[in-house]
Enzyme design. Structure first.
Site, PDB file in Angstrom:
ATOM      1  N   ASN A  43       2.489   4.604   8.916  1.00  0.00           N
ATOM      2  CA  ASN A  43       2.084   5.107   7.734  1.00  0.00           C
ATOM      3  C   ASN A  43       3.073   5.910   7.017  1.00  0.00           C
ATOM      4  O   ASN A  43       4.163   5.825   7.236  1.00  0.00           O
ATOM      5  CB  ASN A  43       0.742   6.064   8.101  1.00  0.00           C
ATOM      6  CG  ASN A  43      -0.328   5.934   6.908  1.00  0.00           C
ATOM      7  OD1 ASN A  43       0.028   6.009   5.764  1.00  0.00           O
ATOM      8  ND2 ASN A  43      -1.591   5.980   7.400  1.00  0.00           N
TER       9      ASN A  43
ATOM     10  N   ASN B 289       2.028   8.482  -3.075  1.00  0.00           N
ATOM     11  CA  ASN B 289       0.636   8.470  -3.540  1.00  0.00           C
ATOM     12  C   ASN B 289      -0.053   9.635  -2.736  1.00  0.00           C
ATOM     13  O   ASN B 289       0.223  10.100  -1.718  1.00  0.00           O
ATOM     14  CB  ASN B 289      -0.091   6.907  -2.657  1.00  0.00           C
ATOM     15  CG  ASN B 289      -0.597   7.359  -1.351  1.00  0.00           C
ATOM     16  OD1 ASN B 289      -1.777   7.591  -1.469  1.00  0.00           O
ATOM     17  ND2 ASN B 289       0.283   6.711  -0.319  1.00  0.00           N
TER      18      ASN B 289
ATOM     19  N   CYS C  55      -3.282   8.998   7.855  1.00  0.00           N
ATOM     20  CA  CYS C  55      -3.013   9.476   6.424  1.00  0.00           C
ATOM     21  C   CYS C  55      -2.592  10.828   6.423  1.00  0.00           C
ATOM     22  O   CYS C  55      -2.948  11.751   6.863  1.00  0.00           O
ATOM     23  CB  CYS C  55      -4.540   9.394   5.816  1.00  0.00           C
ATOM     24  SG  CYS C  55      -4.541   9.869   4.114  1.00  0.00           S
TER      25      CYS C  55
HETATM   26  O1  RRO Z   1      -5.902   7.357   0.816  1.00  0.00           O
HETATM   27  C1  RRO Z   1      -4.952   7.788   0.938  1.00  0.00           C
HETATM   28  O2  RRO Z   1      -4.345   8.872   0.395  1.00  0.00           O
HETATM   29  C2  RRO Z   1      -3.876   7.228   1.884  1.00  0.00           C
HETATM   30  C3  RRO Z   1      -4.110   6.835   3.382  1.00  0.00           C
HETATM   31 BR1  RRO Z   1      -6.072   6.889   3.971  1.00  0.00          BR
HETATM   32  C4  RRO Z   1      -3.096   6.652   4.315  1.00  0.00           C
HETATM   33  O3  RRO Z   1      -3.589   6.128   5.295  1.00  0.00           O
HETATM   34  N1  RRO Z   1      -1.841   6.426   3.644  1.00  0.00           N
HETATM   35  C5  RRO Z   1      -1.428   6.872   2.627  1.00  0.00           C
HETATM   36  O4  RRO Z   1      -0.480   6.838   2.316  1.00  0.00           O
HETATM   37  N2  RRO Z   1      -2.559   7.426   1.728  1.00  0.00           N
END
Ligand code: RRO
Length: 284
Positions: free
Chosen positions: A171, A52, A109
């Site tokens: 994470n 992602n 993140c």
């Molecule tokens: O929103 C993101 O892109 C995201 C966040 Br905040 C996170 O903490 N971990 C991630 O894989 N995507």
């Protein structure tokens, strides 16, 4: 528990997770200003997990406050993000009078320059952000750590020293994928965060190492898809567990299924309670 970032954007989605058997839930990360996130595609399914690059889309604390009002007294942690201690404090300032269980600071993140793991891979920054939040709230402060560093234990120790009551590991892992025919990355950004079964062994080692070095509890997250996975995290030293990516595949039924599988495995192994296996791997 429901992990941050999956189905944690609204009160009704969070309530469904709690009704489906989650012992608690973490909201989508909230930053001081609303964010639209990255342009699509922001999610790509791989055989072994999800990639992602959401880019931290969220409505900001004033708007999110309305959702939290519908969850008063529930076992909910608010995930907070920002570029520095001052930005974290702005979010806490807007929400702290509400009745929720605590904060999970997103120090990890991988998708937004200047935030997340870019800040959270520096132990000094972790110390500064955690101690700033701890100094203004009576609620528990959890620190969610990044695996995208040489030594996650240094980050855990910094969080503990600064007054975090719990660390959460891990994470997503920085990763990418290429579409050879389209001659492009599969996401709109060259780099994303990998979650799901592919990262489970990475998370398991992080939990084992953190729980061996820290005095505060470690929450395990990263690819837990079955009761057996959950028991492995418990043996590694996790005293609570979050699930995320599995929900994208199997939905809310995952909570009760994983718990039932874990119970029957524990019984098969001769244990009465999950607490009996927490940290067992440290005795081998
Ligand atoms: O929103 C993101 O892109 C995201 C966040 Br905040 C996170 O903490 N971990 C991630 O894989 N995507």
């Amino acid at each position: 528990m429901l992990a941050s970032g999956i189905l944690g954007n609204t009160a009704s989605l969070i309530r469904r997770a709690l009704d489906a058997g989650a012992g608690g839930a973490v909201t989508k990360t909230i930053t001081p200003e609303p964010r639209e996130g990255n342009r699509p595609p922001v999610v790509h399914e791989l055989k072994f997990g999800l990639l992602n690059s959401m880019g931290l889309p969220n409505p900001g604390p004033e708007e999110f406050r309305k959702e939290l009002l519908g969850l008063q007294g529930e076992p909910v942690l608010v995930s907070v993000g920002g570029r520095n201690a001052e930005e974290f404090l702005r979010v806490v300032d807007v929400l702290d009078d509400l009745d929720f269980s605590g904060y999970e600071l997103n120090l990890s993140c991988p998708n937004v320059p200047g935030m997340g793991d870019e800040v959270g891979s520096d132990p000094a920054a972790v110390r500064e952000i955690v101690s700033a939040v701890v100094s203004v709230t009576a609620k528990p402060v959890w620190a969610k750590l990044t695996p995208n560093v040489g030594d996650i234990v240094e980050l855990g120790l910094a969080a503990q020293e600064a007054g975090a009551s719990t660390v959460v590991a891990i994470n997503t892992v920085r990763a990418t994928e290429i579409d050879v025919r389209a001659r492009s990355f599969v996401l709109s950004t060259p780099s994303g965060g990998l979650s799901g079964p592919a990262i489970r062994p990475i998370a398991l080692l992080a939990v084992f190492r953190l729980s061996g070095s820290l005095d505060i509890p470690v929450v395990g997250v990263g690819g837990i898809s079955s009761g057996e996975d959950l028991v492995k995290f418990a043996m590694a030293g996790a005293s609570a567990f979050q699930i995320g990516t599995i929900l994208a595949r199997w939905g809310y039924a995952s909570f009760r299924r994983i718990l039932a599988e874990a119970r029957s495995l524990l019984e098969e192994l001769g244990f009465r309670d999950i607490g009996e296996v927490v940290g067992l791997a440290h005795e081998w």
